[in-house]
Design a protein around this motif. Structure first.
Motif, short mmCIF file in Angstrom:
data_model
loop_
_atom_site.label_atom_id
_atom_site.label_comp_id
_atom_site.label_asym_id
_atom_site.label_seq_id
_atom_site.Cartn_x
_atom_site.Cartn_y
_atom_site.Cartn_z
N LEU A 142 0.82 -1.20 0.00
CA LEU A 142 0.00 0.00 0.00
C LEU A 142 0.87 1.26 0.00
O LEU A 142 0.58 2.24 -0.70
N PHE A 143 1.95 1.23 0.78
CA PHE A 143 2.88 2.37 0.81
C PHE A 143 3.50 2.60 -0.57
O PHE A 143 3.58 3.74 -1.05
N VAL A 144 3.92 1.52 -1.22
CA VAL A 144 4.54 1.65 -2.54
C VAL A 144 3.55 2.24 -3.53
O VAL A 144 3.88 3.13 -4.34
N ASP A 145 2.31 1.74 -3.49
CA ASP A 145 1.31 2.23 -4.43
C ASP A 145 1.00 3.71 -4.20
O ASP A 145 0.93 4.49 -5.15
N MET A 146 0.83 4.09 -2.93
CA MET A 146 0.42 5.46 -2.61
C MET A 146 1.55 6.47 -2.73
O MET A 146 1.35 7.59 -3.20
N ASP A 147 2.74 6.07 -2.26
CA ASP A 147 3.80 7.06 -2.08
C ASP A 147 4.99 6.91 -3.02
O ASP A 147 5.91 7.73 -2.98
N VAL A 148 4.98 5.87 -3.85
CA VAL A 148 6.07 5.70 -4.81
C VAL A 148 5.50 5.59 -6.22
O VAL A 148 5.72 6.46 -7.07
N TYR A 149 4.73 4.53 -6.47
CA TYR A 149 4.20 4.29 -7.81
C TYR A 149 3.22 5.37 -8.24
O TYR A 149 3.28 5.88 -9.37
N GLY A 150 2.31 5.75 -7.32
CA GLY A 150 1.30 6.76 -7.66
C GLY A 150 1.88 8.10 -8.04
O GLY A 150 1.58 8.63 -9.12
N PRO A 151 2.73 8.69 -7.19
CA PRO A 151 3.31 9.99 -7.54
C PRO A 151 4.14 9.96 -8.81
O PRO A 151 4.21 10.97 -9.54
N ILE A 152 4.77 8.84 -9.12
CA ILE A 152 5.61 8.76 -10.32
C ILE A 152 4.77 8.60 -11.57
O ILE A 152 5.01 9.26 -12.60
N THR A 153 3.74 7.75 -11.52
CA THR A 153 2.96 7.42 -12.72
C THR A 153 1.63 8.14 -12.79
O THR A 153 1.01 8.20 -13.87
N GLY A 154 1.17 8.67 -11.66
CA GLY A 154 -0.15 9.27 -11.62
C GLY A 154 -1.25 8.24 -11.69
O GLY A 154 -2.41 8.55 -11.97
N ASP A 155 -0.91 6.98 -11.44
CA ASP A 155 -1.87 5.88 -11.54
C ASP A 155 -1.82 5.05 -10.25
O ASP A 155 -1.06 5.37 -9.32
N SER A 156 -2.56 3.96 -10.21
CA SER A 156 -2.55 3.07 -9.05
C SER A 156 -2.73 1.63 -9.52
O SER A 156 -3.51 1.35 -10.44
N PHE A 157 -1.96 0.71 -8.94
CA PHE A 157 -2.15 -0.71 -9.25
C PHE A 157 -3.04 -1.39 -8.21
O PHE A 157 -3.37 -2.57 -8.31
N TRP A 158 -3.43 -0.62 -7.20
CA TRP A 158 -4.23 -1.16 -6.10
C TRP A 158 -5.72 -1.06 -6.43
O TRP A 158 -6.50 -0.44 -5.74
N VAL A 159 -6.07 -1.66 -7.55
CA VAL A 159 -7.44 -1.59 -8.04
C VAL A 159 -7.81 -2.93 -8.68
O VAL A 159 -6.94 -3.78 -8.93
N GLY A 160 -9.10 -3.11 -8.91
CA GLY A 160 -9.57 -4.26 -9.66
C GLY A 160 -9.19 -5.59 -9.05
O GLY A 160 -9.27 -5.80 -7.84
N GLY A 161 -8.74 -6.50 -9.93
CA GLY A 161 -8.42 -7.85 -9.47
C GLY A 161 -7.33 -7.89 -8.43
O GLY A 161 -7.39 -8.67 -7.47
N PHE A 162 -6.29 -7.05 -8.63
CA PHE A 162 -5.20 -7.03 -7.65
C PHE A 162 -5.73 -6.63 -6.28
O PHE A 162 -5.38 -7.23 -5.26
N TYR A 163 -6.57 -5.62 -6.26
CA TYR A 163 -7.14 -5.15 -4.99
C TYR A 163 -7.95 -6.25 -4.32
O TYR A 163 -7.87 -6.45 -3.10
N LEU A 164 -8.75 -6.99 -5.10
CA LEU A 164 -9.59 -8.05 -4.53
C LEU A 164 -8.74 -9.18 -3.94
O LEU A 164 -9.02 -9.69 -2.85
N VAL A 165 -7.70 -9.58 -4.67
CA VAL A 165 -6.80 -10.61 -4.14
C VAL A 165 -6.12 -10.11 -2.87
O VAL A 165 -5.97 -10.83 -1.90
N TYR A 166 -5.69 -8.86 -2.91
CA TYR A 166 -5.05 -8.22 -1.76
C TYR A 166 -5.98 -8.29 -0.54
O TYR A 166 -5.57 -8.68 0.55
N GLN A 167 -7.22 -7.87 -0.71
CA GLN A 167 -8.16 -7.84 0.40
C GLN A 167 -8.43 -9.24 0.96
O GLN A 167 -8.52 -9.44 2.16
N PHE A 168 -8.53 -10.22 0.05
CA PHE A 168 -8.76 -11.59 0.51
C PHE A 168 -7.56 -12.09 1.31
O PHE A 168 -7.71 -12.71 2.38
#
Length: 749
Positions: free
Chosen positions: A103-129
């Motif tokens: 979550l830290f990488v997505d919010m504070d590294v990947y997001g600011p660099i790409t303006g996007d998020s990988f913490w969505v959709g299928g990845f998010y659902l697997v993560y939550q499970f």
């Protein structure tokens, strides 16, 4: 069903100011963590260098340690409940940590660099499970720990070093696990868009419960900041606390497994030829690995519950020795963060601290002493050097290395049990622990119907190192004669050293007499060099261990110029393992497999059990050769509940053979009780089979003092084989040998 781009707001209802405060606190917690870890490892770096190269092949060591820790194999050993508990807690914690990192990488590294998020959709659902599944395992594991600690109140979890720190650790973990689920459940109630998030099955179940209790979405939004901050602050406080208390074992234990010595205990660290060298005069004498051992201890009590000395009522608890040293070290630390007030820790007997010179001015105490030390001398005299504590330890603490350091200090100070002092003097003066003349060492051969070759005068296949007890003790001489007859029956070319054989030194080394050990080892390797042979065969597992594992490690050149040392050797002995060193059961098992003894496998019909000698089993991982030989006689072998690596010591190791202790029940008596009461065959067991002269001696004594004389007979594997040969008519009975019927019984018997 959630849309493809399913996700959620991380800082839901948390203001920008609150978010900034959280990041500041998180940075502070991590800084405190890093400083604490640095301070710990800086203290290890200040310790004395370790004689063993523990950092070689570090990538391979790390991978091996990762496998050991990830599988929790140490925790599963003899305790399925603890293994499952620790697996649930460890993997639950690691997955939750990885989830937070993602979550830290997505919010504070990947997001600011790409303006996007990988913490969505299928990845998010697997993560939550995964978070819910492993979070549930984490809570279940902690609940199992609480049940064992407080409901069943397992004895091994409680001791003199049990403190509020242990309670705080386990309860804080529970609050973290449960608090995370509560925060998730409140957020689900307050965010209708997550109403179908079935992958968050624990959170959904708890959210359903909260709705049934009347919590509304508006109410959830109102209380969520309180729930979230409670969980966040507890998590950050735990992170900051890690290096300063019990949670540090998560790092120190892994590090300890990485730098472990797989031969620890079987080979002890050498002492340098340095006149200024001291063993345990102060904290500065301990190696960095010994300091790490102290911090790696989790107070689990496995070593204590496995220790035969403690079980017999002797004044020894392996866990307390390690933790007493740790507590004293922390009381003397200069670092105000890691250390504690200088007078925080009393002496081992609860007395007020006294200085090393007795004036008490600076709060120091002797590390080990008969009275007033951090460790009692009596505790060290109680140790049987059986390695049960080290085998039971899931984090690879080298108890015996520390114990030997303490014993060496006692020897340096002359503070040795009078009985042991007499044995040491006999070994120094006569070369044997009986104080008998050296030229009497071969007298046991005189009753044999054949001559035993002198290995100093002719080439032999097997150079047989007989040992002290088979050479001088009447009961064990019968075993030596039985083994000689087996070698003769197999047409083996063997010879002995007669009066050039000395005591092997294994146990005097573990008593702390390093320089006597060096004298004995130096004499032997020079004698071996003058003989022609293929293999060294040892009667005693203690001899086998030290000749196989320790003689090749000795740096003879460092002591060659010492006028006190009776050897001139400067080269290491057998450093490349070109000379085979074997226990006699390994050699004879090969002879039986080659049909050199002509056994059919049905000669005897006794019901027997077998006792694994510590130095053959735990020390050297040889369990099958003696059992194969027992089966080769036709005897019906039944295992005791504690067998192989879990075998219970006879009480003779580490000098126990030569000392008297105030014991509730002798280890040998307890072991014989186990054989006759707890073994599947029970009272039907006729013979208690051993493969070690010390075991023979201890169990013959325990058979008398424990009232087992009418219940079973103590026999060596060699005696059982000899009887099988006589029954098969392969070998004629020798009436003169063992005339009292203790061994070498005939078919008529």
């Amino acid at each position: 069903m959630l849309p493809l781009q399913a996700t959620r707001e991380t800082f839901w209802t948390i203001s920008p100011t609150g978010k900034a405060v959280f990041y500041v606190l998180a940075a502070a917690a991590i800084a405190v963590l890093l400083y604490g870890v640095y301070a710990r490892f800086a203290r290890y770096a200040a310790g004395r260098s370790d004689p063993i190269d523990r950092l070689s092949s570090l990538p391979e060591r790390t991978l091996a340690a990762t496998r050991i820790v990830a599988s929790n194999e140490g925790q599963f050993d003899c305790d399925l409940y603890a293994g499952l508990m620790h697996t649930f807690v460890m993997w639950g914690f690691l997955v939750l940590l990885m989830a937070t990192t993602i979550l830290f990488v997505d919010m504070d590294v990947y997001g600011p660099i790409t303006g996007d998020s990988f913490w969505v959709g299928g990845f998010y659902l697997v993560y939550q499970f995964a978070v819910d599944a492993f979070g549930l395992l984490f809570v279940v594991g902690i609940s199992m720990a609480l049940w064992r600690r407080y409901a069943t109140r397992s004895d091994r979890l409680w001791g003199k070093h049990t403190s509020l720190e242990d309670d705080a650790f386990v309860w804080s973990l529970l609050l973290l696990g449960v608090g995370g689920f509560i925060a998730e459940a409140v957020a689900i109630v307050g965010q209708p868009a997550r109403a179908g998030e079935s992958v968050s099955f624990v959170g959904m179940a708890m959210a359903t419960g909260l709705l049934e209790l009347g919590l509304t979405p508006a109410g959830a939004a109102a209380i969520y900041p309180l729930v979230w901050w409670h969980h966040a602050l507890l998590a950050l406080a735990f992170v900051a606390w890690i290096p300063y208390a019990k949670p540090f074992h998560m790092l120190s234990s892994f590090a300890n497994v990485v730098v472990r010595d797989e031969d620890a205990g079987a080979r002890l660290p050498n002492v340098p030829a340095d006149l200024d060298h001291t063993n345990a005069e102060s904290l500065e004498d301990f190696t960095w690995k010994e300091l790490l051992d102290q911090d790696a201890c989790t107070k689990c009590g496995r070593c204590s519950s496995a220790c035969p000395a403690k079980a017999s009522g002797r004044n020894l608890d392996p866990r307390d020795v390690i933790l007493d040293l740790k507590a004293y070290r922390e009381s003397r630390e200069d670092d105000p963060v890691i250390g504690r007030p200088a007078n925080a820790v009393p002496g081992a007997n609860g007395d007020a601290p006294a200085s090393a010179d007795g004036d008490g001015d600076d709060g120091t105490v002797p590390i080990v002493a008969e009275e007033g030390g951090v460790i009692d001398a009596e505790s060290m005299e109680s140790c049987m050097a059986c390695l049960a504590c080290m085998d039971a330890c899931p984090v690879e603490i080298d108890h015996l290395s520390t114990f030997t350091r303490l014993n060496r200090q006692l020897v340096d100070e002359g503070a040795v049990d009078p009985n042991l002092q007499g044995v040491l003097e006999d070994a120094m003066r006569t070369g044997n622990t009986f104080g008998e003349p050296a030229d009497a060492r071969g007298e046991w051969t005189e009753d044999l119907p054949f001559d035993v070759a002198d290995a100093r005068e002719r080439e032999v296949e097997f150079l047989w190192y007989v040992g002290d007890y088979p050479s001088y003790d009447d009961r064990n001489r019968k075993v030596a004669r039985a083994l000689a007859r087996l070698f003769e029956a197999a047409d083996v070319e063997f010879g002995i050293l007669f009066d050039d054989e000395r005591y092997d030194g294994n146990d005097v080394r573990r008593l702390g007499e390093e320089f006597l050990y060096l004298e004995l080892a130096g004499h032997h390797v020079e004698t071996f060099a003058d003989c022609e042979f293929e293999t060294i065969v040892c009667t005693d597992p203690h001899s086998y261990n030290t000749m196989k594992n320790e003689y090749p490690e000795l740096d003879f050149a460092e002591f060659a110029d010492d006028p006190m040392m009776p050897f001139d050797r400067e080269e290491p002995w057998n450093a490349d393992g070109e000379i085979d060193v074997k226990h006699w059961t390994q050699v004879v098992e090969e002879l039986v497999a080659d049909d050199r003894l002509g056994l059919s496998g049905d000669e005897l019909d006794y019901t027997v059990t077998y006792h694994d000698p510590c130095h053959l089993g735990r020390y050297n991982d040889e369990y099958e050769a003696p059992r194969e030989l027992i089966r080769a006689t036709g005897a019906d072998l039944h295992e005791m509940p504690r067998s192989r690596a879990d075998s219970f010591c006879c009480g003779g190791g580490g000098g126990g053979l030569w000392t008297e202790h105030d014991e509730e029940t002798k280890p040998s008596e307890e072991r014989l009780r186990e054989a006759t009461e707890d073994t599947d065959a029970g009272a039907a067991v006729e013979k208690f089979v051993v493969a070690c002269p010390m075991c023979t001696t201890m169990f013959e004594d325990g058979r008398k003092t424990g009232g087992f004389e009418d219940d079973l007979e103590i026999v060596d594997v060699a005696e059982l084989l000899l009887e099988a040969l006589e029954v098969s008519d392969t070998l004629d009975p020798v009436a003169a040998d063992d005339a009292d019927g203790t061994a070498g019984a005939t078919a008529a018997d």
